[in-house]
Design a protein around this motif. Sequence first.
Motif, PDB file in Angstrom:
ATOM      1  N   ASN A   1      47.820   0.057 -20.079  1.00 50.59           N
ATOM      2  CA  ASN A   1      48.997  -0.429 -19.497  1.00 50.59           C
ATOM      3  C   ASN A   1      49.539  -0.687 -20.868  1.00 50.59           C
ATOM      4  O   ASN A   1      49.402  -0.819 -22.524  1.00 50.59           O
TER       5      ASN A   1
ATOM      6  N   LYS B   1      51.669  -4.177 -16.748  1.00 51.08           N
ATOM      7  CA  LYS B   1      50.464  -4.517 -16.548  1.00 51.08           C
ATOM      8  C   LYS B   1      49.710  -3.019 -15.381  1.00 51.08           C
ATOM      9  O   LYS B   1      48.962  -3.020 -15.337  1.00 51.08           O
ATOM     10  N   LYS B   2      50.583  -1.982 -16.029  1.00 52.56           N
ATOM     11  CA  LYS B   2      50.753  -0.958 -14.680  1.00 52.56           C
ATOM     12  C   LYS B   2      49.988   0.290 -15.598  1.00 52.56           C
ATOM     13  O   LYS B   2      50.430   0.350 -16.910  1.00 52.56           O
TER      14      LYS B   2
END
Lengths: 235, 297
Positions: B95, B127-128
């Motif tokens: 991420n 956070k992805k």
Amino acid sequence: MSAWNEALVLLGKDMRRHWFNWVLTLVLFTFIALNAGSLMEILEGEVRTFPFFLLDFYFMMITPVIGCPWYSGKFTQSTIQQLRFLRSLPVSVDGLVLSRMLLVFLRAVLNGSIFYLVIYLMSDVMQAELGGRYIWYVLIGTGYTLFFSSWYPYWETLAHRPLSIWLSSVIFLAGFAVLAMLFWWVLDVQVIETVIRIAREHGPLASVISLALGLLGSWFWAWLTKKRLMSDQIY
Amino acid sequence: MSTDTHALELRGVTKFFESFELGPIDLELERGYVMALVGSNGSGKSTLFRLLMNQYPPDKGEVFVRGRRYRDGEVKIRQRIGFVPDAAIGHDEMNAIQLNDFLSHWYPTWDRQCFYDLLTRFEIDPKKRIGNLSRGMQRRVMIACAFAFDSDLLLLDEPTANLDPFAVRAVLDEISAYMDGGDRAVLIATHSMDEVRRIADYVAFLHRGQLLGVFEKDALLDSWKEIWVERLPEGAEELPGVVAVEPGVPGRLVTKECRATEQSLLRELVPILKVQTLELDEILAYLMPKRRREGRR
């Protein structure tokens, strides 16, 4: 940053990226070792049958790839993309190659530990014939593993061309088949038995020579890999 | 020796492939300027960027970045280049937080806070996993990476491809702010006239691996025009600057010397209805046959 520092950072990245592959390979080598350990039982017999040759061939084929990941199309595709990404960063080629070699060495140690431990526990022959000298057998085998597993970083630079992958893999397999047949039918040498005998009689010296040859082979493959990474051939 | 007043200099750079040849290319980009690289798909733009990043070593010629050659220190040169390649690859498992940490190892001037600020500006969820982001979002991450450290040169290979107009504007603003630093330079591949208008000082045209020319942007946009006229004069093709004539009512002339063509039309008492700037791809298209004609002489 020194090449060693670079290599350690990259090694950490690879382990985080491919942790599942590391676990999968450990499981795979446990399974292979269970299989090989059961095959070892034929060493106890007096009659030399075809499976005996198969045992030699089996070891000659498996031991060289102990330091390599578990291959899959998706894995190799992601590996080559990672190499391309890293070649766009301020990472030295030395650091990059060293990280791939450390990856092989670390896998060789982890997978090899499981592999040889399971075989030892499963094989009465190894325990009876070698006992504590089994360590020399392992080190001789590890030299052989390093020599050929260090081929992997070079191999992954071929991974963008499916034909290259298949062709080089076939050549790799055919090479060991030819080598096994050469030992058996031309030189009349039974590989596993001979290695056990060498480990028993000249263990320390043979281990040092084998590891030295393994490191020499690693250096050779590292040199080839570096040349390839510095060219345009991974694109 | 190359002078280090040039952010970038290519001397006779040539790269051979089985079915494609790039170059020989001679190109100079001085510090303080933005150059747009324009060419159709397959013209060799991405190959040129890889040569500039030393991912492809040239078969002939030399690349200088601030007067230095890659063989004199590849790592140090790359530490001063912000590069956005044509595709985001190789870090899809991370991420943006992990990428921030990873890249900070390689760039001594990496600014973690600046990277986070850019992520916020480009509306990226840090956070992805990058592999789970859309292509446009992945592009934004790459752009944030290129701006998150102190560099001398930006190499941007179609950075605004797959971006929405708001993101394009944000990227162009970042490039403008980057150039406020003064001593820097940008080479950007683009198909967009609007981008060229907004940020470029020079325009380089690339076609089938050959550099067709480098033009000062304002001069290019002032001189290359389409002129709509009530009727076409006799011998319109021979008027100064005219490169193409489309008969009809009204008629259309394409010129590379607008002022000279206009004056000629006025002398011929031809009423001019409208004068418009050409799109980049049109200029490129007219440059190509010109080159072919010169090549046959």
